[in-house]
Design a protein around this motif. Sequence first.
Motif, mmCIF file in Angstrom:
data_model
loop_
_atom_site.group_PDB
_atom_site.id
_atom_site.type_symbol
_atom_site.label_atom_id
_atom_site.label_comp_id
_atom_site.label_asym_id
_atom_site.label_seq_id
_atom_site.Cartn_x
_atom_site.Cartn_y
_atom_site.Cartn_z
ATOM 1 N N GLY A 9 5.500 -7.863 5.095
ATOM 2 C CA GLY A 9 4.600 -6.860 4.205
ATOM 3 C C GLY A 9 3.244 -6.463 4.860
ATOM 4 N N THR A 15 -2.139 -11.768 -2.004
ATOM 5 C CA THR A 15 -2.423 -12.000 -3.653
ATOM 6 C C THR A 15 -1.750 -13.136 -3.839
ATOM 7 O OG1 THR A 15 -0.719 -10.984 -4.507
ATOM 8 C CG2 THR A 15 -2.369 -9.427 -4.162
ATOM 9 N N ILE A 21 5.470 -16.536 -3.673
ATOM 10 C CA ILE A 21 6.604 -16.555 -2.929
ATOM 11 C C ILE A 21 6.666 -17.375 -1.706
ATOM 12 C CG2 ILE A 21 7.986 -14.898 -1.612
ATOM 13 C CD1 ILE A 21 8.145 -14.111 -4.540
ATOM 14 N N ALA A 37 2.666 -6.363 8.823
ATOM 15 C CA ALA A 37 2.963 -5.033 9.454
ATOM 16 C C ALA A 37 1.697 -4.304 9.411
ATOM 17 C CB ALA A 37 3.965 -4.273 8.555
ATOM 18 N N LYS A 42 -0.028 3.422 5.473
ATOM 19 C CA LYS A 42 -0.747 3.190 4.159
ATOM 20 C C LYS A 42 -2.345 3.363 4.313
ATOM 21 C CE LYS A 42 2.143 0.159 1.259
ATOM 22 N NZ LYS A 42 2.193 -1.183 0.607
ATOM 23 N N THR A 72 5.781 -3.218 15.510
ATOM 24 C CA THR A 72 7.139 -2.872 16.103
ATOM 25 C C THR A 72 8.225 -2.587 14.740
ATOM 26 O OG1 THR A 72 7.955 -4.896 15.965
ATOM 27 C CG2 THR A 72 6.949 -3.802 18.153
ATOM 28 N N LEU A 74 10.588 -3.828 12.243
ATOM 29 C CA LEU A 74 10.562 -5.457 11.499
ATOM 30 C C LEU A 74 11.897 -6.036 12.079
ATOM 31 C CD1 LEU A 74 9.940 -7.467 9.917
ATOM 32 C CD2 LEU A 74 11.374 -6.428 7.905
ATOM 33 N N MET A 105 18.617 -0.099 5.227
ATOM 34 C CA MET A 105 18.120 0.511 6.553
ATOM 35 C C MET A 105 17.854 -0.774 7.479
ATOM 36 S SD MET A 105 17.867 3.585 6.453
ATOM 37 C CE MET A 105 16.836 4.163 7.823
ATOM 38 N N SER A 128 -0.417 -6.321 -7.842
ATOM 39 C CA SER A 128 -0.276 -5.390 -6.680
ATOM 40 C C SER A 128 -1.550 -5.266 -5.724
ATOM 41 C CB SER A 128 0.371 -4.099 -6.779
ATOM 42 O OG SER A 128 -0.691 -3.205 -7.193
ATOM 43 N N SER A 130 -2.823 -2.814 -4.220
ATOM 44 C CA SER A 130 -3.555 -1.642 -4.534
ATOM 45 C C SER A 130 -4.496 -1.801 -5.929
ATOM 46 C CB SER A 130 -2.794 -0.393 -4.257
ATOM 47 O OG SER A 130 -1.486 -0.336 -4.894
ATOM 48 N N ARG A 133 -7.333 -3.915 -5.015
ATOM 49 C CA ARG A 133 -8.478 -3.387 -4.233
ATOM 50 C C ARG A 133 -9.161 -2.393 -5.143
ATOM 51 N NH1 ARG A 133 -4.086 -2.304 -0.702
ATOM 52 N NH2 ARG A 133 -4.068 0.021 -1.335
HETATM 53 N N1 COA Z 1 3.303 -10.394 -5.320
HETATM 54 C C1 COA Z 1 2.193 -9.354 -5.656
HETATM 55 N N2 COA Z 1 2.403 -7.885 -4.872
HETATM 56 C C2 COA Z 1 3.286 -7.934 -4.346
HETATM 57 C C3 COA Z 1 4.426 -9.057 -4.124
HETATM 58 C C4 COA Z 1 4.174 -10.171 -4.801
HETATM 59 N N3 COA Z 1 5.015 -11.169 -4.655
HETATM 60 N N4 COA Z 1 5.570 -8.340 -3.387
HETATM 61 C C5 COA Z 1 5.004 -7.097 -3.045
HETATM 62 N N5 COA Z 1 3.848 -6.982 -3.641
HETATM 63 C C6 COA Z 1 3.173 -5.436 -3.718
HETATM 64 C C7 COA Z 1 2.298 -5.463 -2.348
HETATM 65 O O1 COA Z 1 1.076 -5.959 -2.625
HETATM 66 C C8 COA Z 1 2.291 -3.756 -2.308
HETATM 67 O O2 COA Z 1 1.621 -3.498 -3.096
HETATM 68 P P1 COA Z 1 0.756 -2.068 -2.636
HETATM 69 O O3 COA Z 1 1.941 -1.214 -2.418
HETATM 70 O O4 COA Z 1 0.056 -1.805 -4.101
HETATM 71 O O5 COA Z 1 -0.126 -2.409 -1.626
HETATM 72 C C9 COA Z 1 3.560 -3.555 -2.840
HETATM 73 O O6 COA Z 1 4.025 -4.532 -3.510
HETATM 74 C C10 COA Z 1 4.609 -3.348 -1.590
HETATM 75 O O7 COA Z 1 4.187 -3.873 -0.715
HETATM 76 P P2 COA Z 1 4.695 -4.882 0.591
HETATM 77 O O8 COA Z 1 5.241 -6.156 -0.259
HETATM 78 O O9 COA Z 1 3.350 -5.320 1.287
HETATM 79 O O10 COA Z 1 5.767 -4.215 1.244
HETATM 80 P P3 COA Z 1 5.308 -3.058 1.876
HETATM 81 O O11 COA Z 1 6.201 -2.019 1.180
HETATM 82 O O12 COA Z 1 4.034 -2.569 2.331
HETATM 83 O O13 COA Z 1 6.202 -3.286 3.333
HETATM 84 C C11 COA Z 1 7.448 -3.212 5.237
HETATM 85 C C12 COA Z 1 7.304 -2.652 3.783
HETATM 86 C C13 COA Z 1 5.939 -3.580 5.941
HETATM 87 C C14 COA Z 1 8.081 -4.603 5.092
HETATM 88 C C15 COA Z 1 8.153 -2.164 5.854
HETATM 89 O O14 COA Z 1 7.293 -0.941 5.698
HETATM 90 C C16 COA Z 1 8.419 -2.579 7.422
HETATM 91 O O15 COA Z 1 9.247 -3.064 7.459
HETATM 92 N N6 COA Z 1 7.572 -1.961 8.244
HETATM 93 C C17 COA Z 1 7.827 -2.368 9.826
HETATM 94 C C18 COA Z 1 8.106 -0.918 10.450
HETATM 95 C C19 COA Z 1 9.773 -1.063 10.117
HETATM 96 O O16 COA Z 1 10.712 -1.586 10.523
HETATM 97 N N7 COA Z 1 9.785 0.189 9.564
HETATM 98 C C20 COA Z 1 11.443 0.539 8.929
HETATM 99 C C21 COA Z 1 11.761 0.209 7.856
HETATM 100 S S1 COA Z 1 13.362 0.682 7.604
#
Ligand code: COA
Length: 160
Positions: A9, A15, A21, A37, A42, A72, A74, A105, A128, A130, A133
């Motif tokens: 994430g 949070t 989790i 990540a 973002k 990199t 994931l 993906m 969440s 955001s 924040r």
């Molecule tokens: N409790 C509270 N909040 C949660 C949560 C939980 N259990 N699970 C998810 N969230 C929230 C996060 O706070 C986040 O909120 P925000 O968008 O308001 O900041 C949102 O849900 C989702 O974000 P997060 O879980 O951090 O995931 P993400 O979407 O930012 O992360 C990655 C996605 C980093 C896993 C993905 O982009 C990735 O794999 N990146 C690496 C590069 C890559 O391989 N890219 C190709 C992808 S196919």
Amino acid sequence: MKNIAVYPGTFDPITYGHVDIIQRATKLFDQVVVAIAASPKKQPTFSLEERVALTTQVLKSHANVSVIGFETLLTDFVKKQNANIILRGLRAVTDFDYEVQLTGMYRRLAPEIESLFLMPSEKYTYISSSYVREIASLGGDVSEFVPEAVAKALKNKLRK
Ligand code: COA
């Protein structure tokens, strides 16, 4: 063979929902790697180094949890950790479409890696990063949503 799960994430910031989790995961896997990540798209409020340090501090009492930042793909990171599980949280049905796409993906990129989903306690389903924040930046109290160290870091970071 050790059962290692990677929980990825942006954690900007971590949070109580994420912690919930992770606590559930520590009971299911030998090792949980919290993978932070860089997520440059973002434009995170906290730098990658700050997010790793803060998350490490919050999770320091968990023996089988490690926190690592990555820039990199994931799927490459997961292989490097000798893991074969990606763990994601599902808070509500609104998360589902996004997770289906992401999982699809990951599966195309690395079919040998399995994605698993856990649901946090319902009291955290609306949190969440955001919103946290935004509330902190407007002077609101976020102590119900994030650990004390995170609330302090938000105050310092967002103080004008
Ligand atoms: N409790 C509270 N909040 C949660 C949560 C939980 N259990 N699970 C998810 N969230 C929230 C996060 O706070 C986040 O909120 P925000 O968008 O308001 O900041 C949102 O849900 C989702 O974000 P997060 O879980 O951090 O995931 P993400 O979407 O930012 O992360 C990655 C996605 C980093 C896993 C993905 O982009 C990735 O794999 N990146 C690496 C590069 C890559 O391989 N890219 C190709 C992808 S196919």
